[in-house]
Structures are given as C-alpha cells and as structure tokens.
Scaffold this active site. Structure first.
Site, mmCIF file in Angstrom:
data_model
loop_
_atom_site.group_PDB
_atom_site.id
_atom_site.type_symbol
_atom_site.label_atom_id
_atom_site.label_comp_id
_atom_site.label_asym_id
_atom_site.label_seq_id
_atom_site.Cartn_x
_atom_site.Cartn_y
_atom_site.Cartn_z
ATOM 1 N N ASP A 105 -0.721 4.557 3.236
ATOM 2 C CA ASP A 105 -2.011 5.010 3.748
ATOM 3 C C ASP A 105 -1.836 5.564 5.169
ATOM 4 O OD1 ASP A 105 -3.194 4.120 1.453
ATOM 5 O OD2 ASP A 105 -3.905 2.238 2.324
HETATM 6 N N1 URA Z 1 -1.296 -0.893 -0.232
HETATM 7 C C1 URA Z 1 -2.278 -0.404 0.565
HETATM 8 O O1 URA Z 1 -3.422 -0.801 0.472
HETATM 9 N N2 URA Z 1 -1.939 0.554 1.452
HETATM 10 C C2 URA Z 1 -0.674 1.027 1.613
HETATM 11 O O2 URA Z 1 -0.431 1.886 2.463
HETATM 12 C C3 URA Z 1 0.326 0.495 0.787
HETATM 13 C C4 URA Z 1 -0.008 -0.463 -0.135
#
Ligand code: URA
Length: 237
Positions: A105
């Site tokens: 993310d």
């Molecule tokens: N799970 C999430 O919620 N975000 C990420 O970046 C990776 C795994």
C-alpha cells in the site's frame, strides 16, 4: 538465449549502455569490440559467456536479470507509473524493464523487490508457492491474546473474500508481527479491522528468505547479493 548468441545491440542495451539507438551509435563510432576486434554491425550475434565484449575498452558485464531490494518509504505507490511518485522513481539504474514484484500500500514501508525477472516475479507472486511475507504491525488498540487463534483460522469477509490463515507474534502492547502466505489487497488492514482493531503502520521485513536489510533507510535500495538471488531463484527449480 546465450546458447544461440544474442544481438550485440540488445546485449549492450540490456547491460545498461542506453537505448538500442544509443548503443547503435556506440557501435557505429567504433567503441565496441568483441574478442579484441572492433565491430561495426549492431546485429552481430555474440555469446557473452564465452566472448569478451568491451565498450570503450571496458569489459561488459552481462547479467540477464537484475535484482534490487528497496526499503519502500511511505508515500509512493508500488507501480511503474501513475499519478504521484512511484517506487521506480527511487531506483537510479539504467535497466529499462524494472518493476516492483508485488504491491505494498502507499502508506506501507519496507521490503520490496525490484527486478526485471518476469518469470521469477510470477513464481514469487503465484499462490501455488505460498511464499511467506512477514510484516511488523503497529496497532491503534492493544493486541488481544485472542487474535492469534482468530488469524490462525483464516477469515471470510462480508463481501466473500477469504483470507488464508496467518501467524501472529505479539511484540509489544500494541505491536505484533504477522506472517502471511498470500497478498490480497489491504489484507492485513482488513483482517485487523475485522478483529475490531486498526493498523496504524505496516512495514514488510521479509519475503520468503529475503530479509530487509536494516541498514537501508526508507527510500534507499541496494543490489541483491548472489546468495539472496539464489535463495529466491530456488523457487524456479
Ligand atoms: N496488507 C495490507 O493491508 N497492506 C499492505 O501493504 C500489505 C499487506
């Protein structure tokens, strides 16, 4: 490819000497030699494993693929292009086909493999291999002992999304590590929301046997060592 030989211009472009047009110019200008003989034809088939190729008298080190470990900072997206900064903006390398292997993310930090090895990335991301990913998690509210069993059982969300079992290790009052074998969109955030808590920050520290080099500050990257690359490539065997 190396067995039948590879076009000289392609090899030089893949080795960081610029675009095909750039390397054609180098060849035309007499700066490229193969086994000590200056060559002028860009489509000459060469064998980098047995022939000595030089540019401006410096030996060309040909590597088919390239592998970098980035400590992704928050604020950039795991894509090759998009609105706003991408992880590739942080990679100052001449190889043109680099991409991030998987997605974190925008606000997630930590280990991201940047490579141009499509087949390896495909295997690393394939659910078939259950490649482990480990993250450090900071939570809004205290970690509850009951989480461990809930996450270990896997979860089905209201929209039908199924999250496979995940392992939790508590590391502080509001902190834990989580080990997943898949990588669905917002997976960790959604699992903790379903458990009644909220992720405040997320940092990936491992993928398979590749561990984040803690000497890399967020935004910094380095080339993988041969051992690290071999550890990942073991998946292809
Ligand atoms: N799970 C999430 O919620 N975000 C990420 O970046 C990776 C795994």
């Amino acid at each position: 490819m190396a067995e039948q030989g590879m076009r000289l211009d392609r090899l030089l472009a893949a080795s960081g000497y610029g675009s095909r047009n750039d390397v054609k110019k180098l060849i035309r200008n007499g700066l490229v030699s193969v086994d000590g003989i200056t060559v002028r034809n860009a489509d000459l088939k060469v064998r980098p494993d047995t022939q000595e190729i030089r540019v401006d008298d410096q030996p060309v080190v040909y590597e088919k693929y390239h592998y970098f470990m980035l400590n992704k900072p928050a604020g950039c997206i795991s894509a090759t292009s998009g609105s706003g900064p991408t992880v590739l903006d942080l990679i100052d390398e001449p190889y043109r086909d680099l991409f991030p292997c998987g997605r974190l993310d925008k606000d997630t930090e930590g280990l991201l493999l940047i490579t141009d090895d499509g087949p390896l990335a495909h295997e690393l991301l394939s659910p078939r291999h259950h490649v482990e990913k480990e993250y450090e998690v900071r939570l809004r509210d205290p970690f509850e002992p009951g989480y461990t069993a809930v996450f270990a059982a896997g979860m089905t969300m209201a929209d039908g999304t199924v999250f496979q079992p995940a392992r939790l290790i508590q590391t502080g009052e509001k902190a834990c590590r989580i080990i997943l074998q898949e990588g669905k969109f917002h997976e960790i955030k959604r699992m903790f929301l379903a458990a009644g808590n909220e992720v405040v920050s997320l940092r990936r520290i491992r993928m398979k046997n590749l561990e984040l080099d803690e000497s890399l500050a967020p935004g910094e990257y380095r080339k993988l060592t041969e051992e690290e690359t071999a550890g990942l490539r073991a998946l292809l065997r």
